[in-house]
Design a protein around this motif. Structure first.
Motif, PDB file in Angstrom:
ATOM      1  N   ILE A  50      34.221  42.774  37.657  1.00 43.29           N
ATOM      2  CA  ILE A  50      34.859  43.743  38.548  1.00 43.29           C
ATOM      3  C   ILE A  50      36.215  44.116  37.975  1.00 43.29           C
ATOM      4  CG2 ILE A  50      35.645  44.204  40.882  1.00 43.29           C
ATOM      5  CD1 ILE A  50      32.645  43.854  40.602  1.00 43.29           C
ATOM      6  N   ILE A  51      36.402  45.420  37.703  1.00 48.71           N
ATOM      7  CA  ILE A  51      37.672  45.942  37.197  1.00 48.71           C
ATOM      8  C   ILE A  51      38.120  47.056  38.136  1.00 48.71           C
ATOM      9  CG2 ILE A  51      38.856  47.084  35.289  1.00 48.71           C
ATOM     10  CD1 ILE A  51      36.872  45.805  33.392  1.00 48.71           C
ATOM     11  N   GLU A  52      39.249  46.826  38.817  1.00 50.13           N
ATOM     12  CA  GLU A  52      39.796  47.792  39.772  1.00 50.13           C
ATOM     13  C   GLU A  52      38.750  48.224  40.793  1.00 50.13           C
ATOM     14  OE1 GLU A  52      41.505  50.982  37.602  1.00 50.13           O
ATOM     15  OE2 GLU A  52      43.136  49.778  36.761  1.00 50.13           O
ATOM     16  N   GLY A  53      37.976  47.238  41.268  1.00 45.78           N
ATOM     17  CA  GLY A  53      36.991  47.505  42.297  1.00 45.78           C
ATOM     18  C   GLY A  53      35.688  48.099  41.811  1.00 45.78           C
ATOM     19  N   VAL A  54      35.537  48.302  40.511  1.00 41.93           N
ATOM     20  CA  VAL A  54      34.326  48.915  39.953  1.00 41.93           C
ATOM     21  C   VAL A  54      33.564  47.854  39.157  1.00 41.93           C
ATOM     22  CG1 VAL A  54      33.414  50.692  38.417  1.00 41.93           C
ATOM     23  CG2 VAL A  54      35.401  51.178  39.841  1.00 41.93           C
ATOM     24  N   ALA A  55      32.255  47.776  39.380  1.00 45.24           N
ATOM     25  CA  ALA A  55      31.418  46.831  38.637  1.00 45.24           C
ATOM     26  C   ALA A  55      31.192  47.354  37.224  1.00 45.24           C
ATOM     27  CB  ALA A  55      30.076  46.636  39.348  1.00 45.24           C
TER      28      ALA A  55
END
Length: 530
Positions: free
Chosen positions: A417-422
């Motif tokens: 998860i990076i800045e809420g994105v998978a």
């Protein structure tokens, strides 16, 4: 005068007619933008940014904690495999080695004494030693019973107090899971069936506890306890997956979800603690049994005299003592940190005199061989690529005119998860032409050769070629309308507009989409209408 009036009236009538025609009478032109469905090529291309990392990168730590007394390398130093990087204080182990060696000498002396025979006073001492060892064994067995009972108590609390809040009628043969994902029917059924099984385990387990006494063989009870805890752990893992996937709704608040998650985590921790306690109690009981056997053997040796078998047993004990010395020497080697590769020191994280904990990273090393590129692929693009796809890479250090060919080598199945994105971590291996001197020439390229321009830490711009189609019907994606899970376009036939259902295929990187059914080449489709 009358003539002027007629003229004025006529002009008014004409003006009124013109105004009516302009605003209401004439046919208004339709205002829309159209496009023709046509045959063409479509392809997907994924562009991401990554970073070059070394193929061999290791972080080194001591298996045991202690005080650092030597550091033999610094950042930037080139080291070879086996190079001593750091050492911990070994004074305690050196003292332990001396003690173990003394035990070896004592065993040697006892062996000699056994060969000479024993006195009544010695036999009495050994008899007392046997009695003491048996007393310790009895204590260990009582401790084992306590731990088995405690493991039942923790398991009972984990299920009936922590988890049963997710069920109605949890202790019956028909428990109902009240908190679940409506779409996960199979998961719900498994958890309801699993609760019935767990209830049976707890009931059967509780009925067996009353019959436990220290004089019996506790191995079956211990094995049953570990097996039952294993089944409960598997059930709790499924419960954890359920509650961790819950989302707030009108009937389920975030506070309640957090409570479920906290209770589930506590239940799992308590059950794991119980399992650890059983293991420790088992080790203690085994050690006590070994002490009894050892004491009885010593007494037996003294009683029977210097029989060949007795001497052989004592010789075995001597070998055990010698093995203890070897074990401490092996631990002594763990106080020395050596480089496992030929490489360069990229980081040092300790100083001489510092007391460090076990498994704390002290050195990081990178190899001086070729590197690879690591990038995170967004979930919207991950289905468009696969292992073995080719890619073109440019490095910020050399500009867009210098391209490197690469191959997608690995896609991590677990998300990041990076800045809420998978996203999914992927690695790319550089490909370069095979040299004529290379003895293996079955293919035109090979992965990972030395290239001095490529250095760890450089920013890489990656373009991955995805699937493509040739000579297929294509249309701009923005012309497609989605309704109730189906896709439609508005087709213009003369002045009439018809809504036509279509089926789509590949989505191109240029904004076009493949039309597999519903249209033919040349159909006029409305893109936009005011």
């Amino acid at each position: 005068m009358n003539k002027i009036k007629y003229i004025i009236v006529f002009i008014i009538i004409i003006g009124a007619w013109v105004a009516w025609y302009y605003f209401w009478g004439r046919e208004k032109p339709l205002d829309y933008e159209t496009v023709s469905a046509k045959l063409g090529n479509i392809s997907q291309e994924i562009n991401v940014t990554g970073k070059i990392i070394p193929l061999d990168k290791v972080e080194l730590a001591f298996e045991k904690g202690g005080r650092i007394v030597k550091i033999n390398a610094d950042v930037g130093d080139t080291v070879s495999r086996g190079w001593i990087l750091a050492e911990l204080d070994n004074s305690e182990l050196l003292a332990e080695i001396s003690q173990k060696k003394s035990q070896v000498k004592a065993e040697e002396a006892r062996l000699e004494e056994l060969k000479r025979g024993s006195r009544p006073e010695e036999l009495k001492i050994l008899e007392v030693k046997v009695e003491n060892a048996k007393a310790l064994l009895e204590d260990a067995e009582k401790n084992m019973i306590d731990k088995i009972q405690d493991s039942y108590t923790k398991s009972d609390d984990a299920i009936r107090n922590k988890i049963d809040q997710l069920y109605s009628n949890p202790r019956t043969k028909s428990p109902t899971l009240t908190v679940y994902d409506p779409g996960a029917y199979q998961t719900r059924q498994e958890l309801e069936t699993g609760r019935v099984v767990i209830e049976g385990i707890l009931v059967e387990w509780n009925s067996e506890l009353a019959g436990l006494v220290s004089s019996q063989d506790l191995s079956p009870a211990l094995l049953n306890a570990k097996t039952r805890i294993g089944e409960i752990n598997k059930f709790l893992e499924k419960i954890a997956l359920l509650v961790n996937g819950l989302t707030p709704s009108s009937s389920l608040s975030q506070t309640t979800i957090n409570t479920y998650r906290s209770d589930t985590a506590t239940a799992r921790a308590n059950v794991n603690t119980a399992l650890g306690n059983l293991t420790s109690a088992d080790e203690k009981m085994r050690s006590a049994k070994s002490a009894v056997v050892l004491a009885e053997n010593e007494l037996f040796l003294k009683q029977v005299g210097a029989a060949v078998e007795t001497i052989s047993a004592k010789e075995a004990e001597l070998e055990y003592a010698q093995a203890s010395v070897a074990s401490v020497l092996a631990q002594l080697q763990k106080l020395v940190l050596r480089s496992p590769i030929n490489g360069i020191v990229s980081g040092t994280f300790a100083k001489i005199g510092e007391i460090i904990a076990a498994n704390k990273v002290i050195f990081s090393l990178i190899s001086d061989n070729e590197a690879e590129v690591e990038a995170n692929i967004p979930e919207v693009d991950i289905a468009k690529i696969k292992k073995g796809d080719t890619a073109l890479i440019t490095l910020d250090a050399y500009g867009v005119d210098t391209e490197f060919e690469a191959e997608l080598g690995m896609i991590d199945p677990a998300e990041t998860i990076i800045e809420g994105v998978a996203t999914y971590r992927a690695t790319f291996q550089f490909l370069v032409p095979r040299t004529s001197s290379d003895p293996q020439s079955n293919s035109g390229v090979e992965g990972v050769k030395k290239d001095g321009r490529i250095k760890p830490g450089m920013t890489a711009n990656i373009s991955v070629k995805g699937p493509s189609r040739e000579n297929v019907l294509v249309l701009p994606q923005r012309a497609v309308i989605s309704k109730n899970g189906n896709r439609f376009v508005r087709v213009l036939n003369g002045k009439e507009i018809f809504e036509t259902e279509i089926k789509t295929g590949l989505r191109g990187s240029d904004g076009n989409v493949e039309i597999t059914e519903g249209l033919k080449d040349g159909d006029i489709v409305i893109l936009f209408q005011k």
